[in-house]
Scaffold this motif. Structure first.
Motif, PDB file in Angstrom:
ATOM      1  N   ARG A  39       0.833  -1.198   0.000  1.00 49.37           N
ATOM      2  CA  ARG A  39       0.000   0.000   0.000  1.00 49.37           C
ATOM      3  C   ARG A  39       0.870   1.251   0.000  1.00 49.37           C
ATOM      4  O   ARG A  39       1.952   1.278   0.588  1.00 49.37           O
ATOM      5  N   GLU A  40       0.344   2.297  -0.644  1.00 55.95           N
ATOM      6  CA  GLU A  40       1.015   3.586  -0.658  1.00 55.95           C
ATOM      7  C   GLU A  40       0.563   4.376   0.560  1.00 55.95           C
ATOM      8  O   GLU A  40      -0.636   4.596   0.770  1.00 55.95           O
ATOM      9  N   LEU A  41       1.530   4.811   1.366  1.00 59.16           N
ATOM     10  CA  LEU A  41       1.231   5.482   2.628  1.00 59.16           C
ATOM     11  C   LEU A  41       1.755   6.912   2.617  1.00 59.16           C
ATOM     12  O   LEU A  41       2.834   7.188   2.081  1.00 59.16           O
ATOM     13  N   LEU A  42       1.004   7.813   3.244  1.00 56.95           N
ATOM     14  CA  LEU A  42       1.452   9.168   3.521  1.00 56.95           C
ATOM     15  C   LEU A  42       1.854   9.228   4.989  1.00 56.95           C
ATOM     16  O   LEU A  42       1.024   9.029   5.882  1.00 56.95           O
ATOM     17  N   LEU A  43       3.136   9.492   5.242  1.00 55.78           N
ATOM     18  CA  LEU A  43       3.658   9.576   6.603  1.00 55.78           C
ATOM     19  C   LEU A  43       3.665  11.039   7.045  1.00 55.78           C
ATOM     20  O   LEU A  43       4.082  11.923   6.297  1.00 55.78           O
ATOM     21  N   VAL A  44       3.206  11.268   8.251  1.00 53.80           N
ATOM     22  CA  VAL A  44       3.158  12.612   8.834  1.00 53.80           C
ATOM     23  C   VAL A  44       4.059  12.634  10.064  1.00 53.80           C
ATOM     24  O   VAL A  44       3.860  11.843  10.993  1.00 53.80           O
TER      25      VAL A  44
END
Length: 295
Positions: A39-44
């Protein structure tokens, strides 16, 4: 009597979650992309909090204010194809089974679809992220504000000329020390339906999970998870949502989740479902909200 102050996390404590190895703060870069289990994840990574979103489902998988344990639980192993269990899945545009199409996916299309990231921004107070999904004559957006607390808004716009019925939920999995050691406060006197017994129910006092729970209460507003194991009180506010759903599988196994891992969450959801589903005419909007913080 005033309760003891909640436990504060020391350096290196409370990092035993599936994203601990992915989250490595980069100076001046609060957002970055990564791939994990297909899965493509956006890390904050912000001074006020850390968080992880999945493009699939526009799903918030992890949220941790600085100095606290993670608020959300997420399964360590994910299926190769299908929904990710954990965080805050978006159940949309129906909750549970579709009322007419038995072969359609449980809890709708949203958590299986890739969403578009249309906005991201950061300031001293935290971050703001907005995801969007267009499906035929529907448009849904998830607006997230994350800092010292978590705030989610799910906004649905109905653009067809015909009226429709919408049921939806922010199906949050809250991380706890042990589900057997927590009590849910704030539902005393609330009426609803027990989906396990298929009977009406009325809550008396605090709610504790003995061996499984699946209840839809006709009440929104604020509830609290009192966690004796971590000496933590987690405040959850569903605002004007018509329903609060409480779920845990008890002894029933969950796919890809071990027995011990499954003890680490309690699902308390903001919803509009069943008799409280939204009836929308052309151009009308429906909203769900969910806010959480350590109190």
């Amino acid at each position: 009597m005033r309760s003891a102050r909640p436990h504060r996390v020391r350096a290196g404590e409370g990092v035993d979650h599936p994203f601990a190895d992915l989250l490595r703060p980069a100076a001046g870069q609060p957002f970055r992309w990564a791939e994990h289990q297909g899965r493509e994840l956006l890390l904050v990574e912000h001074s006020r909090c850390s968080a992880v979103f999945s493009r699939q489902g526009g799903q918030l998988l992890h949220f941790q204010p600085h100095g606290e344990r993670p608020l959300l639980w997420c399964a360590t192993r994910w299926p190769r194809i299908g929904a990710i269990r954990g965080g805050v899945p978006v159940c949309w545009p129906w909750f549970g089974r579709h009322p007419m199409e038995g072969g359609w996916p449980h809890h709708g299309w949203a958590r299986l679809s890739d969403w578009r990231l249309i906005h991201k921004a950061a300031d001293d107070n935290g971050v703001r992220v907005t995801w969007r999904l267009d499906l035929h004559d529907w448009q849904v957006e998830l607006e997230a504000e994350l800092g010292g607390r978590m705030s989610l808004q799910l906004v649905t716009r109905h653009r067809d000329s015909e009226p429709c019925v919408l049921s939806h939920a922010l199906h949050a999995y809250w991380r706890v020390s042990d589900v057997a050691r927590v009590a849910l406060l704030g539902l005393d006197g609330a009426e609803g339906r027990d989906l396990l017994s298929r009977e009406p129910c009325r809550q008396g006092g605090e709610l504790r999970v003995i061996d499984g729970c699946h209840r839809v209460f006709r009440q929104g507003g604020r509830v609290k998870i009192q966690d004796a194991g971590w000496q933590r009180r987690l405040c959850i506010d569903g605002g004007n949502n018509p329903n609060t759903v409480v779920w845990h599988p008890g002894s029933r196994p969950l796919s890809e989740v071990s027995w011990a891992e499954g003890l680490g969450f309690l699902s308390v959801q903001g919803a509009a479902c069943g008799d409280d589903s939204a009836e929308l005419v052309a151009g009308e909007e429906a909203r769900l909200s969910l806010e959480a913080w350590v109190g």
